[in-house]
Motif scaffolding. Structure first.
Motif, PDB file in Angstrom:
ATOM      1  N   LEU A  78       0.912  -1.142  -0.022  1.00  0.00           N
ATOM      2  CA  LEU A  78      -0.043  -0.122  -0.049  1.00  0.00           C
ATOM      3  C   LEU A  78       0.715   1.192  -0.081  1.00  0.00           C
ATOM      4  CD1 LEU A  78      -2.749   1.376   0.389  1.00  0.00           C
ATOM      5  CD2 LEU A  78      -2.663   0.786   2.768  1.00  0.00           C
ATOM      6  N   TYR A  79       1.809   1.335   0.960  1.00  0.00           N
ATOM      7  CA  TYR A  79       2.809   2.336   0.925  1.00  0.00           C
ATOM      8  C   TYR A  79       3.407   2.581  -0.271  1.00  0.00           C
ATOM      9  CZ  TYR A  79       6.100   5.458   2.780  1.00  0.00           C
ATOM     10  OH  TYR A  79       7.041   6.763   2.840  1.00  0.00           O
ATOM     11  N   ALA A  80       3.851   1.429  -0.971  1.00  0.00           N
ATOM     12  CA  ALA A  80       4.972   1.723  -1.941  1.00  0.00           C
ATOM     13  C   ALA A  80       4.010   2.088  -3.106  1.00  0.00           C
ATOM     14  CB  ALA A  80       5.344   0.282  -2.304  1.00  0.00           C
ATOM     15  N   GLY A  81       2.803   1.930  -3.205  1.00  0.00           N
ATOM     16  CA  GLY A  81       1.849   2.219  -4.380  1.00  0.00           C
ATOM     17  C   GLY A  81       1.857   4.083  -4.287  1.00  0.00           C
ATOM     18  N   ALA A  82       1.324   4.192  -2.815  1.00  0.00           N
ATOM     19  CA  ALA A  82       1.131   5.621  -2.932  1.00  0.00           C
ATOM     20  C   ALA A  82       2.513   6.536  -3.134  1.00  0.00           C
ATOM     21  CB  ALA A  82       1.001   6.051  -1.320  1.00  0.00           C
ATOM     22  N   ARG A  83       3.779   5.877  -2.588  1.00  0.00           N
ATOM     23  CA  ARG A  83       5.016   6.421  -2.743  1.00  0.00           C
ATOM     24  C   ARG A  83       5.440   6.634  -4.213  1.00  0.00           C
ATOM     25  NH1 ARG A  83       7.757   9.758  -2.331  1.00  0.00           N
ATOM     26  NH2 ARG A  83       9.528  10.267  -1.116  1.00  0.00           N
ATOM     27  N   LEU A  84       5.085   5.484  -5.070  1.00  0.00           N
ATOM     28  CA  LEU A  84       5.304   5.525  -6.556  1.00  0.00           C
ATOM     29  C   LEU A  84       4.591   6.796  -6.999  1.00  0.00           C
ATOM     30  CD1 LEU A  84       6.662   3.948  -8.614  1.00  0.00           C
ATOM     31  CD2 LEU A  84       4.450   2.870  -8.949  1.00  0.00           C
ATOM     32  N   LEU A  85       3.288   7.019  -6.743  1.00  0.00           N
ATOM     33  CA  LEU A  85       2.658   8.083  -7.611  1.00  0.00           C
ATOM     34  C   LEU A  85       2.961   9.534  -6.985  1.00  0.00           C
ATOM     35  CD1 LEU A  85      -1.248   7.283  -7.066  1.00  0.00           C
ATOM     36  CD2 LEU A  85       0.422   6.735  -9.032  1.00  0.00           C
ATOM     37  N   MET A  86       3.711   9.466  -5.745  1.00  0.00           N
ATOM     38  CA  MET A  86       4.382  10.644  -5.137  1.00  0.00           C
ATOM     39  C   MET A  86       5.508  11.091  -6.052  1.00  0.00           C
ATOM     40  SD  MET A  86       3.535  10.196  -1.245  1.00  0.00           S
ATOM     41  CE  MET A  86       4.340  11.288  -0.564  1.00  0.00           C
ATOM     42  N   GLY A 120       6.519  14.003  -8.160  1.00  0.00           N
ATOM     43  CA  GLY A 120       7.684  14.783  -7.789  1.00  0.00           C
ATOM     44  C   GLY A 120       7.404  15.232  -6.355  1.00  0.00           C
ATOM     45  N   THR A 121       6.968  14.697  -5.626  1.00  0.00           N
ATOM     46  CA  THR A 121       6.650  15.145  -4.059  1.00  0.00           C
ATOM     47  C   THR A 121       6.922  14.266  -2.962  1.00  0.00           C
ATOM     48  OG1 THR A 121       5.153  16.437  -2.761  1.00  0.00           O
ATOM     49  CG2 THR A 121       4.342  14.520  -4.137  1.00  0.00           C
ATOM     50  N   ASP A 122       7.494  14.690  -1.788  1.00  0.00           N
ATOM     51  CA  ASP A 122       7.651  13.821  -0.746  1.00  0.00           C
ATOM     52  C   ASP A 122       6.310  13.925   0.101  1.00  0.00           C
ATOM     53  OD1 ASP A 122      10.118  12.904  -1.451  1.00  0.00           O
ATOM     54  OD2 ASP A 122      11.170  14.318  -0.606  1.00  0.00           O
ATOM     55  N   ARG A 180       9.968  17.889  -8.878  1.00  0.00           N
ATOM     56  CA  ARG A 180       9.726  18.874  -8.411  1.00  0.00           C
ATOM     57  C   ARG A 180       9.547  18.279  -6.766  1.00  0.00           C
ATOM     58  NH1 ARG A 180       4.219  20.534  -7.389  1.00  0.00           N
ATOM     59  NH2 ARG A 180       3.466  18.480  -8.250  1.00  0.00           N
ATOM     60  N   ARG A 181      10.010  19.329  -5.730  1.00  0.00           N
ATOM     61  CA  ARG A 181       9.623  18.928  -4.591  1.00  0.00           C
ATOM     62  C   ARG A 181       8.676  19.740  -3.933  1.00  0.00           C
ATOM     63  NH1 ARG A 181      11.761  14.643  -4.026  1.00  0.00           N
ATOM     64  NH2 ARG A 181      13.761  14.156  -4.393  1.00  0.00           N
ATOM     65  N   ARG A 182       7.637  19.092  -3.273  1.00  0.00           N
ATOM     66  CA  ARG A 182       6.810  20.023  -2.708  1.00  0.00           C
ATOM     67  C   ARG A 182       6.782  20.195  -1.066  1.00  0.00           C
ATOM     68  NH1 ARG A 182       1.294  20.298  -5.163  1.00  0.00           N
ATOM     69  NH2 ARG A 182       0.525  20.364  -3.233  1.00  0.00           N
ATOM     70  N   ARG A 183       6.800  21.092  -0.469  1.00  0.00           N
ATOM     71  CA  ARG A 183       7.052  21.084   1.101  1.00  0.00           C
ATOM     72  C   ARG A 183       5.957  21.727   1.588  1.00  0.00           C
ATOM     73  NH1 ARG A 183      10.120  17.273   2.872  1.00  0.00           N
ATOM     74  NH2 ARG A 183      12.046  17.203   1.453  1.00  0.00           N
ATOM     75  N   ARG A 184       5.444  21.293   2.596  1.00  0.00           N
ATOM     76  CA  ARG A 184       4.252  22.186   3.437  1.00  0.00           C
ATOM     77  C   ARG A 184       4.755  23.466   3.800  1.00  0.00           C
ATOM     78  NH1 ARG A 184       2.344  17.411   5.691  1.00  0.00           N
ATOM     79  NH2 ARG A 184       3.559  17.652   7.493  1.00  0.00           N
TER      80      ARG A 184
END
Lengths: 679, 679
Positions: free
Chosen positions: B542-550, B554-556, B674-678
């Motif tokens: 589950l986590y890997a799927g979400a991380r792959l889309l991220m 291009g976001t963490d 691309r990096r996205r940061r809060r």
């Protein structure tokens, strides 16, 4: 300058860069050159004949080398199937210089098919269902689309087909993936394109290039018989014909008795629907076997039928058709799936088209006659009469067409006649009676000999002489009248000159002995007073219907008469006119259209535009309901006499022309109507 | 000057001659005022509330008498059914003077239905199938048209419905004539109007005014369970809900084992298709009974499901979905007849809509989640995770949306867990473990008491304590980690502080005793090392799927997380985050969408435009295939650890906030993204 390409017979011309395939040039010019495979050298439908030499008419000189050399694809096809001398494949041969190219008829998509020997016009092939070969992109998991979506894209790209509303039913969808893979991403689809604003549909799919042809059935679903023609959907050729009895006969001989059966028996309509559908499946299997094709190659079916048959085929209770106001559930044309009608013997995805009905008593069969005979395009006033168990009558010209139906009953088909029988070997079909001796001679179905000729006994030994069919009884009655055996009121033996041993007592009247086979254990075949009355009733109904339409249009004469159905095929126009079945007209203005309803069905089968046309035309036809029209009753009563007492024999034998028409019906006195007279 | 009529809440206004019915005025102004009977005082859907007095805002004064007097039709309706105080029938009350008229919500056609308590938006009612009452002209034999043709004319004239391509299937056509006569030439039809360029169709017909309502089914067809909601198609209300097990489970627990079954057993796909269709018929019968309606009142059904369920429902062999490139037979939305799917329990003419699939592993269920949660309209970056036997993952915002599916397996649903069971009474669903004593307390389904509270034994006496369901095992594993019973690698009992009698040897590893019911003849419920590994595999996927889309985007980090499916309903977000099932995010940015797939199905059921919207949106979603993506494997391996070792207990009990996200995956080093940061 680019080479000039001229296509014949269309005369279309244009300049194309050297190297352009002939098929591409044809497409760009809108030349009608067929192709199923889309120019891949597989289907060979795009065969063309280049012409070389001087063409002063076209202003070009075509030198050798004007087309590219014979190539490997053509050589392979030549060895495998053979090409006619001089033929090239239009997708392989490319333009190299000025050229004249002939497109032979069999390479045209919209080829013209001569309808029948005596055809007035040809059918242009434009069937609703055609084959298309396409090469489909392989799936890509990084750009995932369904196989169907890629097939649609291929159809749009390779064939310019509008696919936004393309429908694929589940049974075909379930075949798609195996077909694509087995065909290495090429498939042939059967695509149905309706004539109205309808969905395109894929009806079937095959891996790779599908070699076989598609077929259609044109079915004339009559109350008594069901007749079908199997047609090749590429060229309209009838490759097999078959007919069976309508099994609904066991529920009632004529239409009204079937409607009564449905009214009296709950579920009776369902029973009759099931019976006819089962018969249609059996007929489909038979005709496919006769045509040596797989039933699944049948992709289109067109039905023509009267309104009661129409409703029972559709599974609609016909009860409303049995009582005024004779409301149809629907009068519009129907487009259905074969499976909607449980027609499981043909391809389950086959499309069914049913012509529109004109009125509660005037069905899709009459619409089919109209489509075949086109009264709405006629320059002169034409009366079209189609006799079955009911008579459908059309009268009109290009300004206006009227239609009605007349309840003639089954007498013209040999039913309700004492010695009557269906047209089959052994049935008397032609009759002549000598006016002096009162002796008859006749022919029976299955032999070309007259009963007085040598060898007749031998020729009829197998079948025997079993009865009289519809055409036989009509001729017999007309001949009896001509021979003085009947008076104008239809009474047998009242005339002074009637004396003959052939007249035997029968109840309080007489009967005429046509054939006495009792010596050989066969039947005594007579024409009774009851038979004469039955024919009188039937012919009066028919005549009254025609006359009613003539009144409506305000005329006492028609310019020509077209006889269709049983008439055209078997009944002699002369005898019909002697009997007063149809209005008088010069015999050279009376023609036979054969099975016009069946022809109309075939036209609708082969040509989509014809469907749209008849739907529009039917809306413009004026319907006349005979059942409640007092004038019909008047005509009916007035028409019961058998006219032409003065010279019937001479007319029959062709020694004099028919006299000028003389009508004695109520319509005469209506001075407000338009009168038409022959010049 | 004509009286001024002002409608609220729309504010639409216009002047109308005195005597104009309020309903007519509303129609001319385009005010959304309902009517089924077309203004004949039968249906009472057009109720309105006139307002009297001074309306400075609208600039009018409304005097008594501004509407016509209460009439006989209204009085009859009042006595028969009752009207709320102040209400009038819009078709009866006529305008007499300046007036302000309020259209209450229940009188609006496109009424808004609050989706659920925590709804972000409402569903606008615009179902594909609606009732129309019409009065049809009687047949006239002198101008014969079919009953259907006159019905079409009535629909066009009285309701302005385009009828050129109106389709009526034979079963309905066969009901038309009796219905018209029984209803004295008035009928109510259920008319289906598709959202795309499709045929309008009459699905059913009733004599006179049909009193009952139409219903729809929203069905979430999962691999394990089938859940259905019965919705009133007038107001979207869910009047019954029911669920059953998917009987295909006997052919294989998860999707791939069912695909294997189809590959290994000729006809296996047909067997599974038959099984699920039979189950759907049973479910339909049950839910209709629960909703106290006739199953024939169900006229619309919407399905959401994963691609394998999708193909098996349609009768398509799912074999291609079991191997790369995972080609769907079709990815497009499907519009079918219930009878095409053998769904005979509902109205046989009911229409079935199936949402589009996104990719070979990302089905119509994911499309439904997208329709419900609308990531494509989100201002901030939202991660939507729907957990069933597979996890569907969506990531994006209004600029771009990505989707993938991750093969989590059934562990999150309690399957493949040693003491696992489905969520049912007796199953442990909540777990807490004291970090000092290592003693657990838990809740079981069917009781609100913790196991340590008085009365727990009595409350669970009937169900017993039978096993652990999906949410229970997730909480148990997270609590074990927080209590120091697991190390970061997931090994039980390795940590120094793990010593407790609750840890018992099991093979070469340990198990944790959650509940020992053996004394009372119940089961020993433990969490084994195998259970931990199963949960680790599932959560890593589950986590890997979400991380792959991220990575793809291009976001963490993500701005918010929406949990749907089993997650939203039962799994605690905190425990999920402790386990590392989902990326870290502030807990107040984690929300539950409940059964988002089911909600999406309901939206598509109630609103035609939503169908068109999701079809268009799905085409724009970027699909990411996890199965062949090396980066997915990397993420999967890296994610097997259970993070947050430092303060998990404090997080769980809410005494500290979750730490800032820290990722240790391969994606980190990719500087080109691309990096996205809060902020």
């Amino acid at each position: 300058m680019d080479p000039l390409v001229i296509f014949t017979p269309s005369g279309k011309r244009g300049r194309f860069p050297a190297g352009t395939p002939v098929l591409s040039a044809a497409r760009q010019l809108g030349v009608d050159l067929d192709s199923v495979c889309g120019g891949r050298g597989i289907c060979s439908k795009c065969q063309i004949s280049p012409a070389y030499g001087e063409f002063p008419k076209h202003g070009v000189t075509v030198a050798q080398g004007a087309l590219s050399d014979w190539n490997a694809v053509e050589e392979r096809y030549q060895q495998k199937r053979g090409l006619k001398p001089g033929r090239r494949l239009g997708c392989q041969a490319t333009v190299q210089g000025d050229i004249v190219i002939d497109v032979p008829p069999e390479s045209q998509v919209h080829k013209q098919v001569v309808r029948k020997a005596a055809a007035l016009r040809a059918i242009t092939m434009d069937p609703a269902t055609r084959l298309y070969y396409v090469e489909v992109a392989e799936p890509d998991m990084h750009s995932p689309t369904g196989d169907l979506e890629r097939l649609k894209t291929a159809l749009a790209d390779q064939w310019d087909i509008a696919v936004d509303n393309l429908r694929v039913d589940l049974p075909v969808l379930s075949k798609l993936q195996p077909a694509l893979r087995k065909g290495h991403w090429s498939v042939t689809v059967a695509l149905h394109q309706g004539h109205a604003d309808m969905h395109e549909r894929i009806l079937d799919i095959w891996p790779g290039f599908y070699e076989d042809r598609l077929y259609g059935l044109a079915i004339d679903l009559g109350s008594t018989t069901i007749a079908a023609h199997l047609c090749d959907l590429r060229n309209g050729e009838v490759t097999a014909s078959a007919g069976i009895m309508n099994p609904q006969i066991r529920f009632g001989e004529d239409l009204m008795s079937r409607v009564s059966y449905a009214m009296m028996n709950p579920g009776g309509d369902v029973e009759m629907t099931r019976a006819v559908r089962e018969a249609l499946n059996a007929l489909t299997t038979d005709i496919a076997a006769e045509g040596r094709i797989e039933p699944s190659q049948i992709m289109e079916t067109v039905f023509v039928c009267n309104p009661v048959m129409h409703h029972l085929l559709l599974g609609i209770d016909p009860v409303e058709l049995g009582q005024a106001p004779f409301a149809l559930a629907t009068s519009g044309a129907m487009s259905l799936d074969a499976r909607d009608l449980d027609l499981s013997a043909m391809n389950p995805a086959a499309r069914v088209y049913i012509l529109p009905c004109i009125a509660g008593h005037v069905g899709a069969d009459c619409a089919a006659v109209a489509l075949s005979e086109e009264p709405y395009k006629s320059e002169d006033l034409v009366l079209i009469v189609d006799v079955g168990t009911n008579a459908e009558i059309l009268l009109g010209d290009k300004t206006r067409v009227l239609a009605c139906s007349s309840p003639t009953g089954p007498a013209f088909e040999g039913a309700q006649i004492s010695s009557g029988q269906r047209a089959a070997p052994g049935a008397i079909e032609r009759v002549e009676i000598d006016p002096v001796t009162k002796e008859p001679r006749f022919k029976v179905i299955g032999s070309d000999l007259w009963s007085t000729q040598d060898g007749f006994a031998a020729a009829t030994a197998v079948s025997g002489i079993t009865g009289i069919c519809g055409s036989g009884i009509i001729e017999a009655v007309a001949e009896m009248r001509a021979a003085g055996l009947l008076d104008a009121s239809g009474l047998i033996g009242s005339a002074a000159q009637a004396g003959t041993a052939r007249l035997i007592p029968e109840g309080r009247t007489h009967a005429y002995v046509l054939h006495d086979g009792t010596g050989e254990g066969g039947p005594l075949i007579t024409v009774t007073q009851g038979d004469i009355r039955a024919i009188q009733l039937a012919k009066s109904a028919l005549y009254a219907g025609a006359r009613l339409l003539m009144d409506e249009i305000g005329t006492d004469t028609v310019d020509r008469i077209v006889l269709a159905g049983a008439f055209g095929a078997h009944i002699s126009p002369k005898h019909a006119m002697i009997l007063g079945m149809i209005p008088d007209a010069p015999l050279n203005k009376v023609s036979s259209a054969g099975n016009a309803a069946g022809t109309g069905a075939r036209i609708a089968l082969c040509n989509r535009a014809a469907r749209a046309e008849i739907e529009a035309r039917v809306r413009q036809i004026t319907k006349v309901e005979t059942a409640v029209e007092p004038r019909f009753q008047e005509h009916f009563v007035a028409a019961s006499a058998i006219p032409h007492a003065t010279a019937p024999f001479a007319i029959l034998r062709g020694t004099v022309e028919l006299p000028e028409p003389s009508f004695n019906t109520a319509g005469e006195s209506d001075g407000g109507r338009r009168r038409r007279r022959r010049g």
